[in-house]
Design a protein around this motif. Structure first.
Motif, PDB file in Angstrom:
ATOM      1  N   LYS A 121      -0.943   5.158   2.029  1.00  0.00           N
ATOM      2  CA  LYS A 121      -2.293   4.774   0.931  1.00  0.00           C
ATOM      3  C   LYS A 121      -2.651   6.062   0.577  1.00  0.00           C
ATOM      4  O   LYS A 121      -2.777   6.965   1.257  1.00  0.00           O
ATOM      5  CB  LYS A 121      -3.141   3.885   1.831  1.00  0.00           C
TER       6      LYS A 121
ATOM      7  N   PHE B 166       1.729   0.816   3.764  1.00  0.00           N
ATOM      8  CA  PHE B 166       0.321   0.921   3.270  1.00  0.00           C
ATOM      9  C   PHE B 166      -0.105   2.037   4.175  1.00  0.00           C
ATOM     10  O   PHE B 166      -0.940   2.939   3.951  1.00  0.00           O
ATOM     11  CB  PHE B 166      -0.456  -0.190   3.379  1.00  0.00           C
TER      12      PHE B 166
ATOM     13  N   ALA C 267      -2.961  -3.483   0.093  1.00  0.00           N
ATOM     14  CA  ALA C 267      -1.472  -2.942   0.257  1.00  0.00           C
ATOM     15  C   ALA C 267      -0.865  -3.383  -0.765  1.00  0.00           C
ATOM     16  O   ALA C 267       0.019  -2.698  -1.543  1.00  0.00           O
ATOM     17  CB  ALA C 267      -1.026  -3.215   1.522  1.00  0.00           C
TER      18      ALA C 267
END
Length: 342
Positions: A16, A12, A180
């Motif tokens: 992200k 993540f 996440a």
């Protein structure tokens, strides 16, 4: 199963998306974004989110917003009950919590329009409260991780999966963990054929090991949607296009639409209905056939263009000039095929 958090959080951090509500993750920003994203793709929601936050930067502004202006801000996102409930919740937040969303899962859950998932997202991301936020993405991830073919739409299955999500949660960082999981479901563990070669959980995933990832999760077949014929009269006068306000409850509550009836009608029947509100029409060419899909029904739209003299209208009807269509009156996407050129 070995803990999933460490490889997930590392992935993540590296992958992200830079989303506006992640740049300033206040409780209000998270709330607005999560409500918008319930029925809308992220890329489509971002411009609406930015415009909404600029116009209504906090719960007090949302609570005080005039309802037609609020619906106009929301126009294009659909499912208008979402924003109606947001305003009800904002008013309660101002009355009971001094204008700030409460840092308490149960108090958040009690607000109108906020369910288990949204309350979990706000509580964990904004306030660091160790509660799960289980949406469709997370259900899909955990169905595959555990190779579990239980029906994910059943409450007992959701409760089981929620316990699994909580068991794997690092309690000191619940927000990044929940985000996440959502991001993994949105970018990698997608519906249909997932991108297992890019998944940080591939070594743990029992569905992947069994070759069943594309079969999961299991959901019941969707129910057939009801078909509804809708007759539309697109009436224009020197004062603008004729709009009527929909009822305050039910489908598309409180929005504005061209004259329309949820039944098949002849030109004479439509003319008679318009005559009852004092609008004599001269029919023009037929409108193109259109179709709009709701959650439980499908509208099949058709009808006619018409002209009429400017005349007084009863309550609930207006002549909307082009600038008013752009600024004031929220018309649902169901009529977009007819309104886009006005």
């Amino acid at each position: 199963m070995r803990p999933v958090a460490q490889p997930l959080l590392q992935w993540f951090q590296e992958n992200k998306r830079l989303l506006p509500f992640r740049q300033e993750p206040s409780a209000y920003h998270i709330w607005v974004s999560e409500i918008m994203l319930q029925q809308t793709r992220v890329a489509a929601a971002i411009p609406y989110y930015n415009r909404f936050i600029q116009a209504l930067p906090d719960p007090a502004a949302l609570a005080a917003c005039e309802p037609d202006a609020l619906r106009k801000l929301w126009q294009g996102l659909g499912y208008y009950n979402r924003v109606n409930n947001m305003q009800k919740a904002a008013r309660r937040v101002c009355e009971q919590y001094g204008g700030e969303l409460p840092a308490d899962y149960e108090a958040l859950r009690a607000l109108p329009g906020i369910g288990d998932y949204t309350a979990g997202a706000i509580a964990s991301i904004a306030f660091g409260i160790p509660v799960p936020a289980v949406d469709g993405n997370v259900l899909r991830v955990f169905a595959r991780l555990y190779n579990d073919d239980a029906d994910v739409m059943q409450p007992a299955t959701k409760r089981l999966f929620t316990r699994r999500v909580l068991d794997q949660m690092p309690k000191e960082i619940p927000g990044p963990y929940n985000e996440a999981l959502m991001e993994l479901g949105a970018l990698v563990c997608v519906p249909g054929t997932p991108h297992c070669e890019a998944c940080p959980q591939a070594g743990l995933c029992q569905g992947y090991a069994a070759g069943r990832q594309a079969e999961l999760p299991v959901k019941p077949a969707p129910k057939a949607k009801t078909s509804v014929t809708v007759t539309v009269a697109l009436v224009q006068s020197p004062d603008g296009v004729l709009l009527q306000r929909r009822p305050s409850k039910g489908l598309l509550a409180g929005l504005w639409q061209p004259a329309a009836w949820e039944q098949a009608m002849t030109q004479q029947q439509a003319a008679d209905a318009l005559a009852q509100i004092g609008v004599p029409v001269q029919w023009g060419e037929a409108l193109p056939q259109a179709r709009h899909v709701f959650t439980h029904k499908v509208w099949h739209l058709g009808g006619w263009h018409a002209t009429a003299p400017a005349c007084a209208l009863p309550e609930g009807w207006v002549w909307a000039a082009p600038d008013q269509l752009a600024r004031v009156y929220a018309v649902p996407n169901a009529f977009a095929a007819y309104m886009k050129n006005l």
